[in-house]
Design an enzyme around this catalytic site. Sequence first.
Site, PDB file in Angstrom:
ATOM      1  N   HIS A 200      28.485  30.864  -6.053  1.00 37.77           N
ATOM      2  CA  HIS A 200      27.165  31.427  -5.833  1.00 37.77           C
ATOM      3  C   HIS A 200      26.513  31.207  -7.340  1.00 37.77           C
ATOM      4  O   HIS A 200      25.309  30.955  -7.547  1.00 37.77           O
ATOM      5  CB  HIS A 200      27.095  32.381  -5.273  1.00 37.77           C
ATOM      6  CG  HIS A 200      27.712  32.348  -3.997  1.00 37.77           C
ATOM      7  ND1 HIS A 200      28.851  33.600  -3.491  1.00 37.77           N
ATOM      8  CD2 HIS A 200      27.184  31.899  -2.696  1.00 37.77           C
ATOM      9  CE1 HIS A 200      28.851  33.143  -2.351  1.00 37.77           C
ATOM     10  NE2 HIS A 200      28.159  32.130  -1.632  1.00 37.77           N
TER      11      HIS A 200
ATOM     12  N   LYS B 165      30.439  21.981  -1.606  1.00 31.75           N
ATOM     13  CA  LYS B 165      31.598  22.503  -0.874  1.00 31.75           C
ATOM     14  C   LYS B 165      31.538  22.145   0.699  1.00 31.75           C
ATOM     15  O   LYS B 165      32.186  22.021   1.341  1.00 31.75           O
ATOM     16  CB  LYS B 165      32.142  23.800  -1.081  1.00 31.75           C
ATOM     17  CG  LYS B 165      33.681  24.210  -0.677  1.00 31.75           C
ATOM     18  CD  LYS B 165      33.603  25.556  -0.534  1.00 31.75           C
ATOM     19  CE  LYS B 165      33.019  26.075   0.671  1.00 31.75           C
ATOM     20  NZ  LYS B 165      33.541  27.272   1.408  1.00 31.75           N
TER      21      LYS B 165
HETATM   22  P1  AMP Z   1      27.662  30.878   1.513  1.00 35.28           P
HETATM   23  O1  AMP Z   1      27.463  32.386   1.147  1.00 35.28           O
HETATM   24  O2  AMP Z   1      29.034  30.950   1.830  1.00 35.28           O
HETATM   25  O3  AMP Z   1      27.048  30.615   2.757  1.00 35.28           O
HETATM   26  O4  AMP Z   1      27.292  29.878   0.309  1.00 35.28           O
HETATM   27  C1  AMP Z   1      25.881  29.851  -0.126  1.00 35.28           C
HETATM   28  C2  AMP Z   1      26.014  28.511  -0.826  1.00 35.28           C
HETATM   29  O5  AMP Z   1      26.891  28.638  -2.084  1.00 35.28           O
HETATM   30  C3  AMP Z   1      26.123  27.350   0.172  1.00 35.28           C
HETATM   31  O6  AMP Z   1      25.193  26.544  -0.334  1.00 35.28           O
HETATM   32  C4  AMP Z   1      27.590  26.863  -0.186  1.00 35.28           C
HETATM   33  O7  AMP Z   1      27.923  25.503  -0.301  1.00 35.28           O
HETATM   34  C5  AMP Z   1      27.534  27.335  -1.881  1.00 35.28           C
HETATM   35  N1  AMP Z   1      28.969  27.543  -2.223  1.00 35.28           N
HETATM   36  C6  AMP Z   1      29.995  28.309  -1.612  1.00 35.28           C
HETATM   37  N2  AMP Z   1      30.931  28.134  -2.200  1.00 35.28           N
HETATM   38  C7  AMP Z   1      31.036  27.486  -3.240  1.00 35.28           C
HETATM   39  C8  AMP Z   1      31.761  26.923  -4.162  1.00 35.28           C
HETATM   40  N3  AMP Z   1      32.886  27.084  -4.516  1.00 35.28           N
HETATM   41  N4  AMP Z   1      31.068  26.071  -5.271  1.00 35.28           N
HETATM   42  C9  AMP Z   1      29.773  25.547  -5.321  1.00 35.28           C
HETATM   43  N5  AMP Z   1      28.877  26.147  -4.139  1.00 35.28           N
HETATM   44  C10 AMP Z   1      29.647  26.772  -3.479  1.00 35.28           C
END
Ligand code: AMP
Length: 287
Positions: free
Chosen positions: A35, A150
């Site tokens: 994030h 991801k």
């Molecule tokens: P989430 O909180 O899991 O819904 O993720 C929020 C955003 O962060 C989404 O666009 C995910 O794809 C991105 N994200 C989550 N994990 C990663 C990672 N390891 N590398 C890059 N972006 C990520």
Amino acid sequence: LLVTTTVESLRDFLKNFKQGSVGLVPTMGALHAGHIFLINQARQAYDLVVVSIFVNPLQFGAGEDYFKYPRNLESDRQVCEQAGVDVIFAPDCSELYGSATDETMRVVPPESMTRVLCGRSRIGHFTGVATVVTKLLNIIQPQGAYFGEKDGQQVAIIRRLVKDLNFRTEIIAVPTVRLASGLALSSRNQYLQPNQLDVAASLYASLQRAELLFRAGDLRSEVLIAAVKSHLSPSVALEYVELVNAESLMNVEAKITNKTMLAIAGRVGNTRLIDNIILNPSKTIPL
Ligand code: AMP
């Protein structure tokens, strides 16, 4: 750093910011280095950075981890402060959907994109994602919004959403941040026991085996998929490994010709993990 929980207070704040550009990073909280990478990119490109933190019930299926999903607004606030975020938008469920979540209007992406890959087991998930992203784009009206590669299927669906519904926001996809082992950072990694970390890392290691063959010039789907399967830890309960067109998510038949996503999903214990890499024949540098 301003923390807002209502649409009205957020809009009041944004009203006074008419001249500058706004970058949005939508998240479900439990913020980690992945994030932060998205936030840093937004920070460099936009005057004002808004991070939304909302565990969206619409994108969780029955029996999924909605209730146990990690929530910690105070530590997320500190992470955002450190990263130079300007505004956190952390609404509660009723603020976004009112009291009858079941009755809310949905944004429904094409089935060709929602019923494949993760959509086969997570019915309704991408409709939930498209609905909440639509609301966030309308509420905040950012010039740019950041998503992680991801979640490759999510990126493809959101690009399609923005195109089909004529949003003015630019969608920026950011490379996956990984541990040294290769394991993609994820809020759900918190569910893993220490002894499951190596097993989890085999998801990416096995994708890399296929990438090696691909870079050596092998474009045959069957061969690449077999390479992934044979290098995956037997302790991963494989849900799928597939080659799809990175934009349309259509299955690649015999051979890779265009920008292709090699995507994998599986369970390590009770934890469902996903990962993917992009294979782009036009960009291949021979080893
Ligand atoms: P989430 O909180 O899991 O819904 O993720 C929020 C955003 O962060 C989404 O666009 C995910 O794809 C991105 N994200 C989550 N994990 C990663 C990672 N390891 N590398 C890059 N972006 C990520």
